[in-house]
Motif scaffolding. Structure first.
Motif, short mmCIF file in Angstrom:
data_model
loop_
_atom_site.label_atom_id
_atom_site.label_comp_id
_atom_site.label_asym_id
_atom_site.label_seq_id
_atom_site.Cartn_x
_atom_site.Cartn_y
_atom_site.Cartn_z
N ILE A 1 0.83 -1.20 0.00
CA ILE A 1 0.00 0.00 0.00
C ILE A 1 0.87 1.25 0.00
CG2 ILE A 1 -1.60 1.34 1.44
CD1 ILE A 1 -3.02 -1.28 2.08
N GLU A 2 1.95 1.25 0.78
CA GLU A 2 2.83 2.42 0.78
C GLU A 2 3.48 2.64 -0.58
OE1 GLU A 2 5.70 2.68 3.90
OE2 GLU A 2 4.18 3.22 5.41
N THR A 3 3.79 1.57 -1.30
CA THR A 3 4.33 1.71 -2.65
C THR A 3 3.34 2.44 -3.55
OG1 THR A 3 5.65 -0.31 -2.44
CG2 THR A 3 5.20 0.46 -4.67
N LYS A 4 2.07 2.05 -3.48
CA LYS A 4 1.04 2.72 -4.26
C LYS A 4 0.88 4.17 -3.82
CE LYS A 4 -1.23 1.15 -7.00
NZ LYS A 4 -1.02 0.99 -8.46
N LEU A 5 0.93 4.40 -2.52
CA LEU A 5 0.79 5.75 -1.98
C LEU A 5 1.91 6.66 -2.45
CD1 LEU A 5 -0.73 7.67 -0.06
CD2 LEU A 5 0.66 6.75 1.82
N HIS A 6 3.15 6.16 -2.43
CA HIS A 6 4.29 6.96 -2.88
C HIS A 6 4.14 7.37 -4.34
CE1 HIS A 6 7.03 5.06 0.43
NE2 HIS A 6 6.15 5.91 0.92
N GLU B 1 3.51 11.35 -5.95
CA GLU B 1 4.33 11.93 -7.02
C GLU B 1 3.49 12.35 -8.22
OE1 GLU B 1 8.78 10.23 -7.20
OE2 GLU B 1 7.26 8.74 -7.68
N GLU B 2 2.47 11.60 -8.51
CA GLU B 2 1.71 11.81 -9.75
C GLU B 2 0.56 12.80 -9.61
OE1 GLU B 2 2.45 7.42 -11.78
OE2 GLU B 2 0.51 7.89 -10.87
N THR B 3 0.20 13.18 -8.40
CA THR B 3 -0.94 14.07 -8.20
C THR B 3 -0.51 15.35 -7.51
OG1 THR B 3 -1.46 13.03 -6.07
CG2 THR B 3 -2.58 12.16 -8.03
N HIS B 4 -1.36 16.34 -7.58
CA HIS B 4 -1.17 17.59 -6.85
C HIS B 4 -2.25 17.72 -5.78
CE1 HIS B 4 0.45 18.77 -10.95
NE2 HIS B 4 1.49 18.92 -10.15
N TYR B 5 -1.95 18.51 -4.77
CA TYR B 5 -3.01 19.04 -3.92
C TYR B 5 -3.39 20.38 -4.54
CZ TYR B 5 -5.73 20.69 0.00
OH TYR B 5 -6.76 21.16 0.77
N ASP B 6 -4.66 20.55 -4.91
CA ASP B 6 -5.02 21.68 -5.77
C ASP B 6 -6.38 22.24 -5.40
OD1 ASP B 6 -5.53 23.48 -7.79
OD2 ASP B 6 -5.52 22.00 -9.41
N TYR C 1 -2.93 15.41 3.41
CA TYR C 1 -1.90 16.09 4.19
C TYR C 1 -0.51 15.59 3.81
CZ TYR C 1 -4.36 19.30 7.27
OH TYR C 1 -5.07 20.37 7.77
N HIS C 2 -0.40 15.02 2.62
CA HIS C 2 0.88 14.64 2.02
C HIS C 2 1.62 13.58 2.84
CE1 HIS C 2 -0.31 18.53 0.57
NE2 HIS C 2 0.19 19.17 1.60
N ILE C 3 0.90 12.74 3.55
CA ILE C 3 1.56 11.76 4.42
C ILE C 3 1.91 10.53 3.60
CG2 ILE C 3 1.27 10.27 6.44
CD1 ILE C 3 -0.55 12.46 7.60
N GLY C 4 3.20 10.25 3.50
CA GLY C 4 3.69 9.16 2.68
C GLY C 4 3.78 7.84 3.41
N GLY D 1 6.13 12.56 0.40
CA GLY D 1 5.21 13.58 0.89
C GLY D 1 5.83 14.94 1.10
N ARG D 2 7.09 15.13 0.71
CA ARG D 2 7.70 16.45 0.83
C ARG D 2 7.09 17.39 -0.20
NH1 ARG D 2 12.09 19.59 -1.34
NH2 ARG D 2 12.35 18.05 -2.99
N VAL D 3 6.59 18.52 0.25
CA VAL D 3 6.03 19.53 -0.65
C VAL D 3 7.19 20.36 -1.17
CG1 VAL D 3 4.47 21.48 -0.87
CG2 VAL D 3 3.85 19.57 0.61
#
Length: 447
Positions: free
Chosen positions: A118-123, A127-132, A250-253, A345-347
């Motif tokens: 699951i963390e692999t998918k989350l990472h 990367e592929e999405t924005h918070y917008d 909240y960008h939590i990886g 999750g680093r912005v």
């Protein structure tokens, strides 16, 4: 290729239990074995818990640019006269069609295998999405202007909220990670669910006591705004109760693990972000007063000074008004951002701005990674866009460097900034928007 496992009259196949081809970056034999182990675990769980719910076909959760809101069980909340938001709502209970089960693990290592996948998918998703919330803000404004109405509050109540796979805030990010996980392991649709969060709760005891009163959190007297949403999954590890929390908004990886006994694999405190002047740490625990809630603690460290905030995540039932309440609430919030995140999750790049009453004081900040690990951060007044045909060279130079880090073309980013300036400079619209935001803030102030 179909691999059947027969138990009585029920047959399980690899498409129903888990699609190993859709796991990102899984190339080693150890990783493939991990996926195979999880497939077998879910196969057993499905047989144990969902024997009567096999339908022979899989529900679709998302297409190219939209989500199946029926799959996420999303509905409109009741909107009492004079209340600034619809009332939140949750799935009815254990007998509800959309009730979720507890995923059981015999050992910690079984859980670790699923957590790692699951963390692999989350990472990858981070990367592929924005918070917008910038594009959503501009779309809201344009829709309002097209109606030629003058009253924003009435438009706000009837606005058909757009949810797509391009412009994400917390709710659609939660839907996106659920969709991507279910693509690998469809059985997890019976366990993953959206949950609501009340941020920065002032008095946890008063807030939790309100859940036991008539109407509970569904009551207009509860005065909740539910400004955030995330994903949860109830788990049991060798009889020990817990819950997994996913919060890409909240960008939590991390796939955060909350164990009732706070023993391993309980995540505990971890550093979410660290900058020269500010470190932000998070911790998630079951709330001592009521285990229907998980307490999300935030610790900010500035030099020798520390401050703490607490929010409450309601994990007892799936949240069915995430769009109608949480997305709607955030449409009129007085802060906007468009952010890129890395896999952890680093912005690292984006635009953000406060929405202020006086358009002549309106400004925005843009930031991005520069050479030699430098963080470039600059602030401009929105009046730099007063001539729509000409953006000042110094502003354009920064937009040119920012655009690729937002995965945008320079022209696309420039046009978005101009559109945002149009919204910000519409004094009447901004005043009405801030009035709605204030009404919501007053309503929930005691929380």
């Amino acid at each position: 290729m179909v691999e059947a496992v027969v138990a009585g009259a029920i047959a399980f196949d690899t498409d129903t239990i888990g699609n190993l081809d859709k796991v990102d970056n899984v190339t080693s034999s150890a990783s493939m074995e991990r996926c195979s182990n999880i497939r077998k675990l879910l196969e057993e769980q499905h047989r144990k818990w969902w024997r009567n719910q096999m339908h022979g076909q899989q529900e679709w959760w998302a297409d190219e640019d939209s989500y199946n809101l029926t799959a996420f069980n999303q509905i409109n909340g009741i909107w009492p006269l004079g209340h600034p938001l619809p009332l939140p709502d949750w799935a009815a209970g254990c007998d509800d069609e959309y009730a979720k089960g507890v995923l059981h693990f015999d050992s910690v290592w079984e859980y670790e295998d699923l957590n790692a996948i699951i963390e692999t998918k989350l990472h990858r998703m981070l990367e592929e999405t924005h918070y917008d919330t910038v594009n959503l803000f501009v779309d809201f404004y344009r829709a309002f202007k097209r109606t030629r109405r003058s009253d924003l509050k009435s438009f706000f109540q009837f606005y058909d909220l757009p949810i797509n796979r391009r412009h994400h805030m917390c709710v659609s990010l939660a839907m996106e990670i659920m969709t991507r996980i279910i693509e690998i392991f469809p059985v997890l649709q019976h366990y993953l669910y959206l949950v609501s969060c009340e941020e920065q709760v002032m008095s946890q005891s008063d807030y939790i006591e309100s859940t036991d009163e008539v109407g509970g959190l569904n009551s207009p007297h509860a005065n909740v705004e539910k400004e955030h949403a995330m994903v949860a999954m109830k788990i049991s590890i060798a009889g020990r109760e817990g819950v997994m929390i996913l919060d890409p908004g909240y960008h939590i990886g991390r796939a955060v693990t909350v164990m009732s006994d706070q023993m391993y694999p309980h995540t505990g405190w971890f550093t979410q972000s660290k900058e020269p002047r500010l470190q932000r740490d998070y911790c998630y625990n079951y709330c001592l007063q009521n285990k229907k809630f998980v307490e999300w603690m935030e610790r900010e460290t500035r030099g020798d000074e520390q401050s703490f905030k607490s929010s409450l995540i309601y994990v007892e039932q799936p949240y069915v008004t995430a769009i109608d309440v949480t997305v709607r609430r955030n449409l009129v919030y007085n802060f906007r951002s468009l952010l890129s995140r890395d896999a952890k999750g680093r912005v690292f790049a984006g635009i953000y701005l406060p929405v202020v009453p006086n358009c002549n004081e309106s400004h925005f900040t843009l930031f991005y990674d520069g050479p030699n690990d430098q963080r470039i951060k600059v602030k401009f007044m929105f009046n730099v866009f007063k001539n729509p045909g000409k953006i000042p060279d110094n502003v354009q130079q920064h937009l040119c460097k920012l655009a690729p880090q937002l995965n945008m073309k320079e022209k696309e980013l420039s046009e978005l900034c101009k559109s945002l300036a149009d919204v910000i400079n519409d004094q009447d619209f901004i005043q009405q928007l801030l009035s709605i935001n204030e009404d919501i803030g007053v309503m929930s102030a005691e929380n």
